[in-house]
Design a protein around this motif. Structure first.
Motif, short mmCIF file in Angstrom:
data_model
loop_
_atom_site.label_atom_id
_atom_site.label_comp_id
_atom_site.label_asym_id
_atom_site.label_seq_id
_atom_site.Cartn_x
_atom_site.Cartn_y
_atom_site.Cartn_z
N ILE A 300 36.09 -11.22 -62.93
CA ILE A 300 37.38 -11.59 -63.52
C ILE A 300 37.19 -12.82 -64.40
CG2 ILE A 300 39.72 -12.40 -63.02
CD1 ILE A 300 39.52 -10.85 -60.36
N ASN A 301 37.59 -12.75 -65.64
CA ASN A 301 37.48 -13.89 -66.55
C ASN A 301 38.47 -14.98 -66.14
OD1 ASN A 301 35.54 -12.63 -68.19
ND2 ASN A 301 37.12 -11.61 -69.39
N TYR A 302 37.99 -16.21 -66.13
CA TYR A 302 38.86 -17.35 -65.81
C TYR A 302 38.53 -18.49 -66.75
CZ TYR A 302 34.79 -19.43 -63.49
OH TYR A 302 33.55 -19.96 -63.24
N ILE A 303 39.45 -19.45 -66.82
CA ILE A 303 39.26 -20.62 -67.68
C ILE A 303 38.89 -21.79 -66.79
CG2 ILE A 303 40.33 -22.14 -69.39
CD1 ILE A 303 42.37 -19.87 -69.92
N GLN A 315 45.00 -8.14 -65.90
CA GLN A 315 45.87 -7.19 -66.60
C GLN A 315 46.09 -5.94 -65.76
OE1 GLN A 315 45.17 -6.68 -70.87
NE2 GLN A 315 43.43 -8.08 -70.71
N PRO A 316 47.33 -5.43 -65.80
CA PRO A 316 48.53 -5.95 -66.47
C PRO A 316 49.13 -7.10 -65.66
CG PRO A 316 49.05 -3.90 -65.38
CD PRO A 316 47.58 -4.12 -65.17
N ALA A 317 49.21 -8.27 -66.25
CA ALA A 317 49.58 -9.48 -65.52
C ALA A 317 50.95 -9.39 -64.88
CB ALA A 317 49.50 -10.70 -66.46
N PRO A 340 50.18 -13.64 -72.15
CA PRO A 340 50.77 -12.56 -71.36
C PRO A 340 49.78 -11.82 -70.47
CG PRO A 340 50.48 -11.86 -73.63
CD PRO A 340 50.16 -13.32 -73.60
N ASN A 341 48.49 -12.01 -70.69
CA ASN A 341 47.48 -11.30 -69.91
C ASN A 341 46.83 -12.19 -68.85
OD1 ASN A 341 47.82 -8.93 -71.48
ND2 ASN A 341 46.48 -9.79 -73.05
N HIS A 342 47.44 -13.33 -68.58
CA HIS A 342 46.87 -14.28 -67.62
C HIS A 342 47.89 -14.64 -66.55
CE1 HIS A 342 44.04 -14.81 -70.95
NE2 HIS A 342 43.21 -15.38 -70.10
N LEU A 343 47.38 -15.07 -65.40
CA LEU A 343 48.18 -15.66 -64.34
C LEU A 343 47.57 -17.01 -63.99
CD1 LEU A 343 48.75 -12.60 -61.96
CD2 LEU A 343 50.39 -13.58 -63.58
N ARG A 344 48.43 -17.98 -63.69
CA ARG A 344 47.96 -19.30 -63.26
C ARG A 344 48.13 -19.41 -61.75
NH1 ARG A 344 51.53 -24.25 -64.78
NH2 ARG A 344 52.39 -23.66 -62.76
N GLU A 361 42.91 -8.53 -53.99
CA GLU A 361 42.02 -7.39 -53.83
C GLU A 361 42.81 -6.12 -53.51
OE1 GLU A 361 38.63 -7.95 -51.33
OE2 GLU A 361 38.25 -9.97 -52.07
N ALA A 362 43.82 -6.26 -52.65
CA ALA A 362 44.65 -5.11 -52.32
C ALA A 362 45.43 -4.62 -53.54
CB ALA A 362 45.62 -5.47 -51.20
N VAL A 363 45.95 -5.56 -54.32
CA VAL A 363 46.71 -5.19 -55.51
C VAL A 363 45.81 -4.53 -56.55
CG1 VAL A 363 47.95 -6.14 -57.49
CG2 VAL A 363 48.50 -6.93 -55.17
N LEU A 364 44.64 -5.09 -56.78
CA LEU A 364 43.74 -4.54 -57.77
C LEU A 364 43.25 -3.14 -57.38
CD1 LEU A 364 41.58 -7.66 -58.75
CD2 LEU A 364 43.46 -6.63 -60.03
N SER A 365 43.05 -2.93 -56.11
CA SER A 365 42.61 -1.59 -55.67
C SER A 365 43.71 -0.57 -55.87
CB SER A 365 42.19 -1.63 -54.20
OG SER A 365 43.32 -1.95 -53.38
N ASP A 366 44.97 -1.01 -55.77
CA ASP A 366 46.10 -0.09 -55.99
C ASP A 366 46.33 0.22 -57.46
OD1 ASP A 366 46.55 0.07 -53.29
OD2 ASP A 366 48.13 -1.46 -53.28
N THR A 367 45.94 -0.74 -58.35
CA THR A 367 46.21 -0.55 -59.77
C THR A 367 45.07 0.15 -60.50
OG1 THR A 367 45.35 -2.78 -60.25
CG2 THR A 367 47.74 -2.56 -59.90
N GLN A 368 43.95 0.32 -59.82
CA GLN A 368 42.80 0.93 -60.48
C GLN A 368 42.86 2.46 -60.37
OE1 GLN A 368 39.45 -0.97 -58.60
NE2 GLN A 368 39.65 -2.83 -59.84
#
Length: 368
Positions: A300-303, A315-317, A340-344, A361-368
């Motif tokens: 995951i890209n981060y700043i 994404q989708p944020a 719009p594609n980031h969360l802080r 992790e649970a959310v990302l597994s559901d969105t994939q």
């Protein structure tokens, strides 16, 4: 008889959209009927109040029928000793947000221009618009301030330049030598506000000696807050450091009794409790490193951030943000900051950060 209040309002106010804070825990409890919520949305200190601040608040409650000290004598004395400045150089406010507002009310007029980074603290844009001035939002360079582009944007209408360092919401940081070289090139009639709300989280060896710069640059002023590393967000108290001449003007505009008695007492006591600040910073550093390792492992890209928060590309944020809410985890969507594609994500306690990572992790597994 109907009145067209929009026609009567100041032009800068009618098109203004109110500042949207992080969602309160109580609001999410009402909406979804859940509890045990983790809030990592507003860059608050997760340690709770320092013991010295708690004691000072308890003592101050015995005299709440009296107005607070309008000049904040004891807090200014304590700040002046630590900052090595004169008390006449200080302006106190209801959070650093209010001292920024005082600065704008004092110096920014309709027809003026205000320069800031396109992904900077959104209050700069709100204050610019409400002042009737024109915003010059400068595109970022690697998510941070492009100082050369800011210099190029200065013209005869430029009144103020706002620089947040570290920047919110990106966490990017300008090194002292970059800022010093920038200030040398800013015309003296253009004011520069250096917003150092997250100053304490910056490693000591990388901090700018910004207060010392005030002697060289009378057009510079600095804002700081007790809401972050000092853990007093609920009491709302901050301050501005400037030349005595500038502070004299600002204090003409400042509302009387703008800092309440509990805030003044707690802030004064907090300055003495540097052990608490050091624990806050140490926790932030260790947990920030864990966030970075986590995001890197997940691809995951981060700043990279020197604040007490980290911004990641997810994404989708908006969908991920909502799904995290349903898991009882509040983070901060920053579409309003042009991202719009980031969360802080604020850095919390280890167990709170665990909750976020598990929920994500649970959310990302559901969105994939």
């Amino acid at each position: 008889m109907a009145i067209d209040l929009n026609a009567l309002a100041n032009p800068g106010v009618t098109g203004l959209h109110p500042y949207q804070p992080g969602k309160p825990i109580e609001e999410l409890e009402r909406e979804l009927g859940i509890n045990n919520i983790v809030k990592l949305a507003s860059n608050e200190n997760p340690l709770g109040l320092s013991a010295k601040a708690q004691q000072a608040i308890q003592q101050a409650t015995s005299d709440l029928t009296r107005y607070p000290d309008a000049n904040g004598f004891y807090l200014k004395q304590a700040l002046a000793e630590i900052l090595r400045c004169d008390t006449a150089q200080l302006t106190l406010g209801n959070g650093s947000n209010e001292v920024l507002e005082i600065l704008f009310r004092t110096f920014v007029s309709p027809g003026d221009e205000v320069i800031f980074d396109a992904h900077a603290f959104i209050v700069y844009a709100l204050l610019t618009q409400s002042s009737g001035a024109t915003a010059r939002a400068i595109p970022s360079l690697d998510w941070g301030h492009d100082l050369d582009a800011m210099l190029a944007a200065i013209n005869d209408k430029t009144r103020l330049i706002c620089i947040a360092n570290p920047n919110n919401p990106t966490g990017t940081y300008l090194e002292p030598e970059q800022l010093s070289a920038f200030l040398q090139q800013v015309p003296e009639q253009v004011l520069v506000v250096l917003d150092e709300a997250y100053f304490e989280y910056v490693p000591a060896e990388r901090r700018a000696a910004s207060v010392e710069w005030l002697q060289r640059y009378p057009n510079l002023c600095i804002t700081r807050t007790f809401s972050k590393a000092y853990g007093l967000a609920g009491l709302r108290i901050g301050y501005l450091i400037s030349s005595a001449e500038m502070a004299g003007l600002l204090n003409r505009v400042r509302e009387p009794f703008n800092c309440n008695s509990l805030a003044l007492a707690a802030a004064t006591a907090s300055l003495v409790d540097q052990d608490y600040v050091q624990r806050s910073v140490a926790l932030n550093q260790s947990e920030m490193a864990r966030f970075e390792r986590y995001f890197a492992a997940k691809g995951i890209n981060y700043i990279a951030s020197l604040g007490n928060f980290i911004t990641a590309e997810l994404q989708p944020a908006s969908q991920i943000y909502q799904a995290l809410l349903e898991q009882g985890v509040i983070v901060r969507p920053i579409g309003g900051y042009g991202m719009p594609n980031h969360l802080r994500i604020s850095v919390g306690l280890p167990e709170e950060n665990d909750r976020f990572m598990t929920a994500l992790e649970a959310v990302l597994s559901d969105t994939q």
